[in-house]
Design an enzyme around this catalytic site. Structure first.
Site: not given
Ligand code: HSE
Length: 306
Positions: A128, A181
């Site tokens: 991840e 992301t």
């Molecule tokens: N919590 C993370 C974000 C989720 O909002 O960047 C996506 O990986």
């Protein structure tokens, strides 16, 4: 057992009030993965079908996560991973988490389960991190443990599985644009005003309480994001209109799914969830933007063996 087929589900992270710590697992969308034992040592990536994901092992999150597990649990043979990728990368519903969690889950099964589902999170985190630039388990934890999960600490991986009220249905609209992301994290400020922090932790605490007490009213009042959503809203076409439509159609709450561009809503009951989807999609129909709508109950089990 020499091979295993699994369903590695999509997930919704943040759930408005819990940036990087709260998430839930979906039932109706996910990848199909097959992992087989091989005589050759190490991990190999076999066939990749569906969505385009890197074949280069060092850029492939399933490979990187699987490798992290094997470093901790060396074996004589190895494993081949075949992926039928159904979750679009960069869609905001945990595409990389499904690949990373799926790979370590399947290998763990083939090894005779030396690790618990919770213990697998740390290996999946390595994959991840590759996808999002830094490590957070808010998608991985619900994929591995099922239901709603809260990550008290992303450093020590202190993870709590939360209850899911029976009637909750998620509606997800995915505008077909890719948002990485790593990019939607880059626009966030690293500090927030105290007043906003107070609102945010008030909402997160209340949301968790509402899950335990099946209090849909409290759940609805808590699905607020004063910190992340205002910064990211500009990245998602018609975000404000879609969110307002979801609430108008009767959703308990709505917001950005993970780092976007998908937008999620939670509703009580299927009828309302369907109406929410109908309302949401009108905005993309109007501007001619391609999209997909998904409806799902909360998947309490997480990854499933097929
Ligand atoms: N919590 C993370 C974000 C989720 O909002 O960047 C996506 O990986």
């Amino acid at each position: 057992m020499d091979n295993i087929n699994i369903f590695a589900p999509a997930s919704v992270a943040n759930v408005s009030c819990g940036f990087d710590v709260l998430g839930f697992c979906l039932d109706t969308i996910g990848d199909i993965m097959r992992v087989s034992k091989t005589k050759t040592k190490g991990i190999s990536i076999g066939t990749l079908k569906g969505q385009k994901i890197p074949i280069d092992p060092l850029k492939n999150v399933a490979y990187v996560a699987a490798n992290a597990l094997l470093k901790d649990f060396p074996t004589n043979g190895g494993f081949q991973i075949d992926i039928e990728k159904k979750i679009k990368p960069g869609s905001g519903i945990g595409s990389s988490a499904a690949s990373a969690a799926g790979a370590v889950f399947a290998i763990n099964e083939l090894l005779g389960k030396p690790y618990s589902r919770s213990q697998l999170v740390k290996f999946a985190m390595v994959g991840e991190s590759l996808a999002s630039g830094d490590a957070h388990a808010d998608n991985l934890a619900p994929v591995l443990l099922g239901g709603f999960t809260l990550v008290r600490s992303n450093k020590t991986l202190d993870i709590i599985k939360l209850p899911s009220p029976n009637d909750l249905i998620a509606t997800i609209i995915h505008p077909k644009i890719e948002l990485k992301t790593i990019h939607s994290r880059a626009i966030l400020k690293s500090e927030i005003p105290l007043t906003k922090a107070v609102e945010q932790w008030g909402n997160l605490g209340a949301f968790v309480s509402a899950l335990y007490t099946n209090d849909y009213g409290l759940l609805s009042r808590s699905m607020k994001d004063k910190v992340i959503e205002p910064a990211r809203a500009i990245l998602i076409p018609k975000f404000k209109e879609i969110k307002e439509s979801a609430i108008e159609a009767g959703a308990l709450g709505s917001g950005i799914s993970g780092s976007g561009p998908s937008v999620y809503a939670l509703s009580k009951g299927e009828k309302t969830a369907k109406k929410v989807g109908q309302f949401m999609k009108t905005h993309y129909d109007e501007i001619g933007l391609d999209y997909e709508v998904h409806y799902s109950t909360i998947n309490n089990e997480g990854i499933k063996i097929l």
